[in-house]
Design an enzyme around this catalytic site. Structure first.
Site, PDB file in Angstrom:
ATOM      1  CB  VAL A 133      -0.784   2.748  -3.958  1.00 27.20           C
ATOM      2  CG1 VAL A 133      -1.827   3.294  -4.375  1.00 27.20           C
ATOM      3  CG2 VAL A 133      -1.067   1.022  -4.615  1.00 27.20           C
ATOM      4  CD  GLU A 134      -1.861   6.747   0.465  1.00 25.27           C
ATOM      5  OE1 GLU A 134      -1.516   7.833   0.571  1.00 25.27           O
ATOM      6  OE2 GLU A 134      -2.995   6.026   0.906  1.00 25.27           O
ATOM      7  CB  SER A 135       4.164   7.821  -0.266  1.00 29.79           C
ATOM      8  OG  SER A 135       4.994   7.364   0.276  1.00 29.79           O
ATOM      9  CG  LEU A 151      -2.507   1.176   1.623  1.00 28.96           C
ATOM     10  CD1 LEU A 151      -2.880   0.419  -0.319  1.00 28.96           C
ATOM     11  CD2 LEU A 151      -3.022   1.484   2.728  1.00 28.96           C
ATOM     12  CE1 TYR A 181      -4.736   4.207  -1.970  1.00 31.16           C
ATOM     13  CE2 TYR A 181      -6.355   2.760  -1.172  1.00 31.16           C
ATOM     14  CZ  TYR A 181      -4.884   3.853  -0.758  1.00 31.16           C
ATOM     15  OH  TYR A 181      -4.373   3.463  -0.137  1.00 31.16           O
TER      16      TYR A 181
END
Length: 514
Positions: A132-134, A129, A237
């Site tokens: 995906v986020e950063s 995850l 997402y």
């Protein structure tokens, strides 16, 4: 049918309004009437049941690397070939550096994160995850001011107890923010009963997802993730995460290279129990300062927090060396320079804090004060501010002082000299062209790097008069004794009439003394 129990936890999506989190949330499905629950497909429950029943042939600790270990916990098996997922499979295959760079950034932290995911019984896909986020960049900041690898906005971070001030930002602290993010994901899964909906809520907000589900239910439409009308980001997402999951699960099939990360603990948390200078920690642990700073991105400065966040993540070997040294030197051994200030008549904590560039709360914390009551003659410890670490809340430009020289005394070390003169060890070493292994010799002359002074101050050359002392001069010009020593390369308090001292004093004080 396997009953999936609700997981405990509180949390907030990075796009949630933190005030909404103050409303009580009920975790167990049986605790609410049926019409109050989100509608979840049987397939979602079946997916969770199949994961609980699966018995991997390999134990996590026996996996040859982190990605193999993560695969053992992969539990998201539905819609892996959905058209929205296929789009991102092609995207990541066309841009292999996304996975390569993120893996390099994740390497020191991946074992800790995956271990915490497994300890809580969560899906192994959550290790992906932060890509995906950063992209696993702790320094990442979004246009909405979300920060860190898990991308918390300020209000959400505060809700989770992640401290954010001039010293430290818990959202960028991989250790603390990971616990906060997993707390929230547990909470969302308990609320929605489905990981795809929980992930959408993490990105888009639990209120927004619940409203989208209610709208579909009212129209007689399915309420699963793939059927909802969400923001474009939220609708991509989960597909992005599932695309990464597919590529990590079968790298040969998709012809991508996934960098190997060892399946062994790399980092160990250490809490000295007091404020610490990161450069001194590096010296005691046998590390480079830059590496200590990289592994602890939550700290804005070269020192830890005066009274709150003081923990450090260090390579296991270095952490054991530091802990052994701290035991040997005892709890009273100072790990950071600090100034002592004698309270004067008319002083209050606010004025003292402003004079030294710190907050009132920091003064209270460092001195164990319950309130603001102080008395003349009382001695207070004033925390050092440390230098701003480049790229982390850099301080405004100030006027540098002129370089000074210092003669090494018996028993001196680079750190004691740096502490005495309020400069960094690395800057002192760099200014004098010294290696980490360099030994100082009594009588050796070192050049002290320039230090920043307030632009509202002016330089004064003061000729010492008979009867003067450093204490009297400091009171006359409203400066600190340790600054007088630092500006003039003094080892103690001895001064002689007729000698000249350099001072940097407030312009109104300098004018009044003239």
């Amino acid at each position: 049918m396997l009953v999936v129990s609700a997981l405990l936890g509180t949390g907030c999506s990075i796009h949630d309004n933190p005030s909404a989190l103050a409303q009580p949330e009920r975790g167990a499905a049986s605790a609410q009437p049926a019409d109050a629950l989100p509608r979840v497909s049987r397939r979602g429950l079946a997916r969770d049941a199949s994961r609980a029943l699966r018995q991997p042939a390999m134990k996590p600790e026996d996996a040859p690397d982190i990605w193999t270990r993560a695969r053992l916990g992969f539990a998201m098996t539905e819609n892996l070939h959905h058209p929205r997922v296929e789009v991102y499979k092609r995207h990541y295959r066309q841009h292999p550096n996304i996975i390569a760079i993120a893996s390099t950034r994740a390497e020191p932290f991946a074992y800790f994160i995956l271990n915490e995911i497994e300890r809580r019984g969560l899906p192994g896909e959550l290790l992906l995850l932060p890509i995906v986020e950063s992209g696993y960049a702790a320094e990442a900041t979004s246009s909405a001011s979300a920060a860190g690898i898990w991308q918390f906005v300020p209000g959400t971070g505060e809700h989770f107890g992640l401290i954010q001030d001039d010293w430290y930002d818990g959202r960028r602290d991989v250790y603390q923010s990971t616990h906060a993010a997993l707390d929230y994901l547990e909470h969302l899964h308990a609320r929605f009963g489905d990981w795809y909906l929980a992930l959408a809520a993490y990105n888009f907000g639990q209120g927004n997802v619940a409203r989208a589900m209610a709208a579909n239910a009212a129209a007689g439409e399915p309420t699963d993730y793939w059927s909802l009308q969400l923001s474009s980001e939220a609708m991509s997402y989960v597909p992005r995460l599932l695309a990464l999951r597919a590529l990590i699960d079968e790298p040969d099939r998709y012809r991508i290279r996934v960098p190997v990360i060892a399946n062994e603990p790399y980092l160990k948390p250490v809490n000295p129990g007091r404020q610490a200078d990161l450069e001194y920690v590096a010296e005691l642990a046998g590390m480079e300062f830059t590496e200590v700073a990289r592994l602890n991105p939550g700290y804005h400065r070269t020192v830890t927090h005066p009274y709150a966040a003081q923990h450090l993540l260090l390579p296991a070997t270095a952490a054991r060396q530091l802990e052994a040294t701290l035991r040997e030197r005892g709890p009273d051994h100072a790990l950071v320079p600090y100034a002592e200030y004698e309270v004067r008549a008319g002083d209050n904590l606010g004025r003292i804090a402003q004079r030294h560039g710190v907050g009132v709360a920091e003064l209270r914390g460092m001195n164990g004060l319950e309130g603001d009551l102080i008395r003349a003659g009382q001695r207070l410890r004033v925390p050092v501010t440390g230098e701003a670490i480049p790229g982390r809340n850099a301080a405004p430009a100030a006027t540098p002082t002129q370089p000074l020289e210092y003669t090494v005394q018996a028993g001196d070390s680079l750190w004691t000299i740096a502490r005495r003169h309020d400069v960094g060890v690395s800057r002192l070493r760099e200014t004098n062209g010294l290696s980490r292994e360099a030994l100082l010799q009594p009588g050796q002359t070192l050049t002290l790097p320039p230090t920043a002074v307030d632009p509202d101050t002016t330089r004064v050359e003061y000729r010492i008069r008979p009867g003067d002392s450093l204490g009297a001069i400091s009171r006359r010009f409203a400066v600190e004794i340790h600054d007088l020593r630092r500006w003039n390369g003094l080892n103690g308090d001895g001064i002689r009439a007729g000698d000249t001292l350099t001072l940097y004093v407030a312009r109104n004080v300098a004018a009044g003394d003239g």
